[in-house]
Structures are given as structure tokens and as C-alpha cells.
Design a protein around this motif. Structure first.
Motif, short mmCIF file in Angstrom:
data_model
loop_
_atom_site.label_atom_id
_atom_site.label_comp_id
_atom_site.label_asym_id
_atom_site.label_seq_id
_atom_site.Cartn_x
_atom_site.Cartn_y
_atom_site.Cartn_z
N ARG A 106 0.84 -1.21 0.00
CA ARG A 106 0.00 0.00 0.00
C ARG A 106 0.87 1.26 0.00
N GLY B 208 -0.36 12.87 8.85
CA GLY B 208 -0.74 11.65 9.57
C GLY B 208 0.31 10.58 9.32
N ASP C 157 2.52 8.96 11.19
CA ASP C 157 2.67 7.87 12.15
C ASP C 157 4.13 7.39 12.20
N HIS C 158 4.43 6.21 11.65
CA HIS C 158 5.79 5.65 11.67
C HIS C 158 6.79 6.43 10.81
N ASP D 20 1.90 14.89 12.29
CA ASP D 20 0.88 14.05 12.93
C ASP D 20 0.18 14.86 14.01
N LEU D 21 -1.04 14.43 14.27
CA LEU D 21 -1.89 15.09 15.27
C LEU D 21 -1.41 14.78 16.69
N ARG D 22 -0.78 13.63 16.84
CA ARG D 22 -0.46 13.16 18.19
C ARG D 22 1.05 12.97 18.38
N PRO E 282 2.65 9.02 17.72
CA PRO E 282 3.05 8.71 16.34
C PRO E 282 4.21 9.58 15.86
N CYS F 210 0.76 18.75 14.45
CA CYS F 210 -0.35 19.65 14.10
C CYS F 210 -1.54 18.87 13.56
N ASP F 211 -2.67 19.54 13.54
CA ASP F 211 -3.89 18.96 13.00
C ASP F 211 -3.89 19.16 11.48
N GLY F 212 -3.89 18.07 10.76
CA GLY F 212 -3.94 18.14 9.30
C GLY F 212 -2.80 18.97 8.73
N ALA G 50 -2.78 9.37 4.02
CA ALA G 50 -3.09 7.95 3.83
C ALA G 50 -3.51 7.30 5.14
N GLY G 51 -4.36 6.27 5.00
CA GLY G 51 -4.74 5.47 6.16
C GLY G 51 -5.71 6.16 7.09
N MET G 52 -6.47 7.13 6.56
CA MET G 52 -7.46 7.84 7.39
C MET G 52 -8.83 7.75 6.75
N ILE H 298 -9.44 17.85 6.50
CA ILE H 298 -8.06 18.36 6.43
C ILE H 298 -7.90 19.28 5.21
C1 LIG Z 1 -3.64 4.64 10.57
S1 LIG Z 1 -2.37 5.82 10.75
C2 LIG Z 1 -1.77 5.93 9.07
C3 LIG Z 1 -0.30 6.14 9.04
C4 LIG Z 1 0.30 6.30 7.64
N1 LIG Z 1 -0.15 7.51 7.00
C5 LIG Z 1 -0.03 5.09 6.78
O1 LIG Z 1 -0.84 5.24 5.85
O2 LIG Z 1 0.49 4.01 7.03
C6 LIG Z 1 -3.28 7.35 10.89
C7 LIG Z 1 -2.42 8.46 11.46
O3 LIG Z 1 -3.08 9.69 11.21
C8 LIG Z 1 -2.99 10.52 12.34
N2 LIG Z 1 -4.08 11.50 12.27
C9 LIG Z 1 -5.40 11.28 12.44
N3 LIG Z 1 -6.09 12.43 12.27
C10 LIG Z 1 -5.18 13.38 11.96
C11 LIG Z 1 -5.26 14.77 11.68
N4 LIG Z 1 -6.42 15.41 11.68
N5 LIG Z 1 -4.11 15.43 11.41
C12 LIG Z 1 -2.91 14.79 11.42
N6 LIG Z 1 -2.77 13.49 11.69
C13 LIG Z 1 -3.89 12.79 11.96
C14 LIG Z 1 -3.05 9.55 13.50
O4 LIG Z 1 -2.50 10.11 14.68
C15 LIG Z 1 -2.25 8.38 12.97
O5 LIG Z 1 -0.89 8.49 13.29
#
Ligand SMILES: C[S@@+](CC[C@H](N)C(=O)[O-])C[C@H]1O[C@@H](n2cnc3c(N)ncnc32)[C@H](O)[C@@H]1O
Length: 226
Positions: free
Chosen positions: A6, A24, A26-27, A47-49, A52, A74-76, A91-93, A101
Motif C-alpha cells: 500500500r 498523519g 505515524d511511523h 501528525d496530530l499526536r 506517532p 499539528c492537526d492536518g 493515507a490510512g485515514m 483536512i
Molecule cells: C492509521 S495511521 C496511518 C499512518 C500512515 N499515514 C499510513 O498510511 O500508514 C493514521 C495516522 O493519522 C494521524 N491523524 C489522524 N487524524 C489526523 C489529523 N487530523 N491530522 C494529522 N494526523 C492525523 C493519527 O495520529 C495516525 O498516526
């Protein structure tokens, strides 16, 4: 370092020499892999958190690309300004989160390539893109284990309206996994329809809509076979 199919499918859509913002992250695997491959010159990984983002920091340090990745909490796209990146991957959201976003970053309609890989709410995301001045140039389907994903390649621009079925599965452009993807999505819609029909108070408008979606998907399959 290896990417999953993916993430690799997303990575392959990134033009050589780009600056990528991975929202977003994450890793942080996607931006770091692209840097190691020499495909991008610089990345912003947000990333939001904090959890991650620390994982992304570890990946960056482990692979010796500190200084070539800006890590942002940051958010988005709130912490990323217009002109800082020419490619944005989200990706992955959920599809609705992706739309929210983008809604807060209208600059992404100008001179930006968007690589979007929604996990849910496909019709809502495609409709939102259509209504907000984005055009889906391509969709690439990939498979990871038993799951299939679609990656939308999007830019600012006016797109033609989509049928109910196209909102679910995108335009019917032939590609190797297209038929299998249609079957997977058809099963998803069929389950939703069965749920409605089994309900004591089915939503008749929803039943009619889902039947229309299924008929459209069936026509798409026939079109691919023709
Ligand atoms: C399932 S992981 C996907 C990670 C990577 N993008 C992938 O596709 O493998 C989703 C990530 O999006 C982050 N996330 C969710 N909402 C977000 C937002 N509004 N802004 C930034 N990051 C966000 C989460 O904290 C998480 O780390």
C-alpha cells in the motif's frame, strides 16, 4: 527498509525531486523511504499526536535523514504553509477526515499533487472533492494480504459529475485489480443493502440508492469484460 504494498503504491506516484508533506505520518516510513531512494529532496512529516510523531522521529534518526525531514505536531495541514510542499500525501485515514483536512487548506488546489488513500467514506470524499474544485486524475488499486486499497491522485480542477456507483468506486478506468476491487466493493454495498432489508424499518430511499449503486457496479463489470 521495505514498504508495504500500500505505501509502496503511494510512493511510486511521487514525482522525482518533489518536496513531500506526509500528513498523519505515524511511523514516518513513507517520507523516509522516499528520501533514501533519492526520490524526494526534503519532507515534512506531520501528525496530530505526539506518540506517532515520536515513532516518525525514531525512523528518521535510525535511517540517518535528520535534517532532511521537518517533524510537525499539528492537526492536518494546519502547521504547513502553501508553497512548502508540492506533493501532499494523506493515507490510512477516514475519507471524512481527509476532506476536513483539505477543507482547512484551500491552498492545496493550487500547484499541489495530492495522494489520498481513504480507509472509509469513499462516496463522501469523492463528492467532497468534486464539490470543492478538485479533480481525480487517476485511481490506483493495490492489494495487501486480503485487503484492497485505492489511491486517488488528485489536483485542483473541475471534474465531471459522478454516478452513484462511481462515487463508491471511482471512474471505471481499466487496471489489473479493477475487477476484484469492484467485487469487494459490491459485497460491501450488498451487505449494507441486506442490513436495510432485514431492518424492521428500512430506509426506502437508502434501499433505492444502494440498488442503484449495485446496478452501476454490475454495468462497470460488464464494461470491463466487453
Ligand atoms: C492509521 S495511521 C496511518 C499512518 C500512515 N499515514 C499510513 O498510511 O500508514 C493514521 C495516522 O493519522 C494521524 N491523524 C489522524 N487524524 C489526523 C489529523 N487530523 N491530522 C494529522 N494526523 C492525523 C493519527 O495520529 C495516525 O498516526
Amino acid at each position: 527498509m521495505e514498504l508495504t504494498p500500500r505505501l509502496e503504491t503511494i510512493a511510486r506516484q511521487v514525482p522525482q525531486g518533489s518536496i513531500l508533506a506526509d500528513v498523519g505520518t505515524d511511523h514516518g516510513l513513507l517520507p523516509v523511504w522516499l528520501l533514501l531512494e533519492g526520490r524526494i529532496s526534503y519532507a515534512i512529516a506531520s501528525d496530530l499526536r505526539e506518540g506517532p510523531l515520536s515513532r516518525a522521529r525514531e525512523t528518521v534518526e535510525q535511517h540517518g535523514v535528520t535534517g532532511r525531514v521537518s517533524l510537525r505536531l499539528c492537526d492536518g495541514l494546519a502547521g504547513i504553509e502553501a508553497g512548502e510542499a508540492d506533493v501532499v500525501s494523506i493515507a490510512g485515514m477516514g475519507g471524512e477526515t481527509i476532506a476536513t483536512i483539505l477543507e482547512q487548506a484551500p491552498w492545496t488546489r493550487e500547484n499541489t499533487l495530492l495522494l489520498l488513500q481513504p480507509m472509509t467514506s469513499f462516496p463522501d470524499l469523492r463528492q467532497w472533492l468534486l464539490d470543492h474544485g478538485y479533480t481525480v486524475e487517476q485511481e490506483t488499486i493495490c492489494q495487501e494480504g486480503s485487503r484492497m486499497y485505492t489511491i486517488l491522485t488528485v489536483r485542483g480542477g473541475q471534474d465531471a459529475p459522478l454516478t452513484a456507483a462511481e462515487l463508491w468506486v471511482g471512474r471505471n478506468r481499466p487496471q489489473p485489480l479493477r475487477r476484484a476491487y469492484l467485487t469487494m466493493m459490491e459485497n460491501k454495498v450488498r451487505r449494507a443493502l441486506d442490513g436495510q432489508r432485514a431492518s424492521a424499518h428500512p430506509d426506502e430511499a437508502m434501499v433505492a440508492h444502494l440498488e442503484d449503486v449495485l446496478a452501476g457496479m454490475d454495468a462497470m463489470k460488464k464494461e470491463l469484460e466487453a
